[in-house]
Design a protein around this motif. Structure first.
Motif, PDB file in Angstrom:
ATOM      1  N   ASN A 252      56.433  42.022  40.654  1.00 37.95           N
ATOM      2  CA  ASN A 252      55.431  41.212  41.812  1.00 37.95           C
ATOM      3  C   ASN A 252      54.579  40.465  40.997  1.00 37.95           C
ATOM      4  N   TRP A 253      53.568  39.110  41.326  1.00 38.23           N
ATOM      5  CA  TRP A 253      52.879  38.973  41.060  1.00 38.23           C
ATOM      6  C   TRP A 253      51.606  39.089  41.684  1.00 38.23           C
ATOM      7  N   HIS A 254      52.062  39.208  42.500  1.00 36.76           N
ATOM      8  CA  HIS A 254      49.440  40.256  42.927  1.00 36.76           C
ATOM      9  C   HIS A 254      50.490  41.743  42.475  1.00 36.76           C
ATOM     10  N   GLU A 255      51.718  42.285  42.322  1.00 36.41           N
ATOM     11  CA  GLU A 255      50.826  44.011  41.724  1.00 36.41           C
ATOM     12  C   GLU A 255      50.814  43.672  40.326  1.00 36.41           C
ATOM     13  N   PHE A 256      50.981  42.745  39.749  1.00 33.58           N
ATOM     14  CA  PHE A 256      49.941  42.070  38.083  1.00 33.58           C
ATOM     15  C   PHE A 256      49.121  42.074  38.094  1.00 33.58           C
ATOM     16  N   VAL A 257      48.666  41.398  39.566  1.00 33.53           N
ATOM     17  CA  VAL A 257      46.928  41.019  39.730  1.00 33.53           C
ATOM     18  C   VAL A 257      46.202  42.747  40.093  1.00 33.53           C
ATOM     19  N   LEU A 258      46.998  43.434  41.147  1.00 33.21           N
ATOM     20  CA  LEU A 258      45.947  44.178  41.171  1.00 33.21           C
ATOM     21  C   LEU A 258      45.883  45.088  40.135  1.00 33.21           C
ATOM     22  N   TRP A 259      47.271  45.611  39.441  1.00 27.47           N
ATOM     23  CA  TRP A 259      47.166  45.878  37.898  1.00 27.47           C
ATOM     24  C   TRP A 259      46.023  45.540  37.125  1.00 27.47           C
ATOM     25  N   CYS A 260      45.668  44.659  37.198  1.00 26.33           N
ATOM     26  CA  CYS A 260      44.266  43.883  35.591  1.00 26.33           C
ATOM     27  C   CYS A 260      43.720  44.343  36.204  1.00 26.33           C
ATOM     28  N   VAL A 261      43.091  43.811  38.456  1.00 22.73           N
ATOM     29  CA  VAL A 261      41.915  44.420  38.478  1.00 22.73           C
ATOM     30  C   VAL A 261      41.339  45.961  37.633  1.00 22.73           C
ATOM     31  N   SER A 262      42.800  46.089  38.172  1.00 29.83           N
ATOM     32  CA  SER A 262      42.483  48.038  38.109  1.00 29.83           C
ATOM     33  C   SER A 262      41.685  49.117  36.607  1.00 29.83           C
ATOM     34  N   GLN A 263      42.751  47.790  35.595  1.00 35.30           N
ATOM     35  CA  GLN A 263      41.900  47.458  34.782  1.00 35.30           C
ATOM     36  C   GLN A 263      41.236  46.983  34.269  1.00 35.30           C
ATOM     37  N   ASN A 264      40.523  46.653  34.498  1.00 37.61           N
ATOM     38  CA  ASN A 264      39.204  46.301  34.579  1.00 37.61           C
ATOM     39  C   ASN A 264      39.248  44.285  33.409  1.00 37.61           C
ATOM     40  N   TYR A 265      40.916  43.533  33.831  1.00 32.51           N
ATOM     41  CA  TYR A 265      41.531  42.165  32.951  1.00 32.51           C
ATOM     42  C   TYR A 265      41.132  41.514  33.621  1.00 32.51           C
ATOM     43  N   GLY A 266      40.158  40.234  33.455  1.00 23.57           N
ATOM     44  CA  GLY A 266      39.364  38.842  34.130  1.00 23.57           C
ATOM     45  C   GLY A 266      40.387  38.436  34.452  1.00 23.57           C
ATOM     46  N   GLY A 267      40.281  37.964  34.994  1.00 21.04           N
ATOM     47  CA  GLY A 267      40.570  35.931  34.672  1.00 21.04           C
ATOM     48  C   GLY A 267      41.647  35.405  36.293  1.00 21.04           C
ATOM     49  N   ILE A 268      42.128  36.684  36.979  1.00 21.39           N
ATOM     50  CA  ILE A 268      43.041  35.968  37.801  1.00 21.39           C
ATOM     51  C   ILE A 268      43.358  36.436  39.539  1.00 21.39           C
ATOM     52  N   GLU A 269      41.937  37.115  39.210  1.00 22.91           N
ATOM     53  CA  GLU A 269      41.272  37.995  40.722  1.00 22.91           C
ATOM     54  C   GLU A 269      41.710  37.187  41.835  1.00 22.91           C
ATOM     55  N   ASN A 270      41.292  35.828  41.514  1.00 19.87           N
ATOM     56  CA  ASN A 270      41.354  35.077  42.690  1.00 19.87           C
ATOM     57  C   ASN A 270      42.578  34.017  42.926  1.00 19.87           C
ATOM     58  N   LEU A 271      43.195  34.562  42.333  1.00 16.35           N
ATOM     59  CA  LEU A 271      45.112  34.684  42.481  1.00 16.35           C
ATOM     60  C   LEU A 271      45.323  35.689  43.251  1.00 16.35           C
ATOM     61  N   SER A 272      45.306  36.187  44.162  1.00 14.49           N
ATOM     62  CA  SER A 272      45.037  37.604  44.523  1.00 14.49           C
ATOM     63  C   SER A 272      46.021  37.106  45.597  1.00 14.49           C
ATOM     64  N   LEU A 273      47.029  38.340  45.755  1.00 17.11           N
ATOM     65  CA  LEU A 273      47.849  37.751  47.139  1.00 17.11           C
ATOM     66  C   LEU A 273      48.779  36.935  47.447  1.00 17.11           C
ATOM     67  N   ILE A 274      48.810  36.490  46.172  1.00 19.12           N
ATOM     68  CA  ILE A 274      49.821  34.779  46.187  1.00 19.12           C
ATOM     69  C   ILE A 274      51.446  35.542  45.892  1.00 19.12           C
TER      70      ILE A 274
END
Ligand code: EPU
Length: 335
Positions: free
Chosen positions: A89-111
């Protein structure tokens, strides 16, 4: 391989449209997919189901792509390279990246949608497009069953567009997407007006990627309907690009028309504004309508048919053509 018969696709598309799949199979491994393709090639793929409007029953075998898993390919001090299977799931992936402090797709949250479909329409929001982080897309050639790779350039990304919507359409099944994200020195993109306003209201002056993600989630929740509650497919139309000459004419009649300059000769106009000016915003017709907070989003309140929503879309297109002489292009896949 468990092929089921006469399955409703209502829970497999974010519009929540009921159509019947004559035969349906869920696939959770690459091997399973390759085995299936040896026997069946005339298939209808469904993954997150977030960018489609189903207007009729599906006679082909419906293949629900459910490949899961994230792997770290390599990393250095600043960057991390990840490969993510299509069914995540895209949003779960974004949240996981944010929690790991991996940046670049945070603006694409909740798509809404899955990772495997994000390159197809090159999802974008709040000044960021997913193409900026994709390094590679892996796909199976439906005819040969062979895995092939598309580099970022080979994907031919554009605004809500890629090779997978054009010459490669229907030929491949995307199985994984690889990303390059930042571990430090994140390049935050907060220039989009609504993000700045949201951060300022929270008195955040030095935002983290989590702050940006939270801001985007708050903005989206305030104006976009949650597909779990009200069926929808995000923006139904693309924002049209018109000539500067055409824009100047419209501006003299509508001085408040919002716009984004694309080039010296081209201007992008928000379709949501055009639709609102035409009186459609918030209109409800029984089980379907136009969202009350964002006119670009068509909604299914429960039991609408895809045909009803498609007819509404055509009525909107005709009205915009007559009023503004602009052709609105549908962004979702109408099946
Ligand atoms: N506007 C109106 N009325 C409306 C909606 C918008 O007048 O009902 C005006 C706003 O006031 C603003 C302008 O249109 O001046 C732009 O609105 P907004 O910031 O909401 O963005 P958008 O252009 O309508 C695009 C994307 C969205 C994305 C947002 C934010 C497309 C087709 N849509 O919408 O993407 O979230 O920008 O970046 O490019 C999606 O593709 O599913 C999607 C939601």
């Amino acid at each position: 391989m468990n092929i089921q018969e006469n399955i409703s696709l209502k829970k497999y598309n974010t519009f929540g449209i009921h159509v019947n799949a004559k035969r349906f199979v869920s696939i959770d491994s690459l091997y399973g997919l390759q085995q299936l393709l040896k026997k069946e090639q005339d298939i209808f793929l469904i993954s997150g189901g977030s960018n489609m409007l189903l207007t009729k029953n599906i006679e082909k075998l419906v293949v629900h792509l459910n490949l899961k898993g994230i792997s770290i390919d390599r990393e250095n001090h600043n960057d991390i390279y990840l490969t993510v299977n299509a069914g995540e799931n895209w949003h779960e992936f974004v949240l996981w990246c944010v929690s790991q402090n991996y940046g670049g797709i945070e603006n694409l949250s909740l798509i809404p949608g899955n990772v495997g479909t994000c390159p197809i329409q090159n999802i974008g929001a709040y000044g960021v497009e997913v193409k900026d982080t994709i390094t590679r897309v892996e796909a199976i050639d439906i005819k040969t069953g062979k895995l092939i790779e598309f580099s970022n350039t080979e994907c031919k990304f554009g605004y809500r567009n890629s090779i997978f919507k054009n010459e490669a359409k229907g030929k491949y099944i995307i199985t994984s997407v690889s990303f390059q994200l930042t571990k430090s020195e994140h390049k935050l993109n907060t220039s989009y007006g609504a993000i700045e306003t949201e951060l300022t209201s929270k008195k955040i002056t030095n935002p983290t990627i989590k702050d940006v993600s939270d801001a985007v989630i708050a903005i989206r929740q305030s104006k976009l309907p949650d597909p779990k509650k009200i069926g929808n497919s995000g923006s139904f139309f693309k924002n049209p690009v018109i000539s500067k000459e055409h824009f100047d004419k419209l501006q003299s009649k509508y001085p408040n028309i919002p716009s984004y300059v694309i080039s010296d000769t081209e201007i992008k106009v928000p379709a949501g504004w055009l639709i609102e000016q035409s009186g459609f915003k918030g209109k409800r017709f029984g089980e379907y309508g136009i969202h009350e907070k964002q006119a670009l989003v068509l909604v299914n309140y429960g039991d609408a048919t895809g045909k009803e929503i498609y007819e509404l879309a055509q009525e909107i297109q005709n009205t915009i053509k007559n009023k503004f002489d602009i052709n609105l292009e549908i962004e979702v896949n109408v099946i």
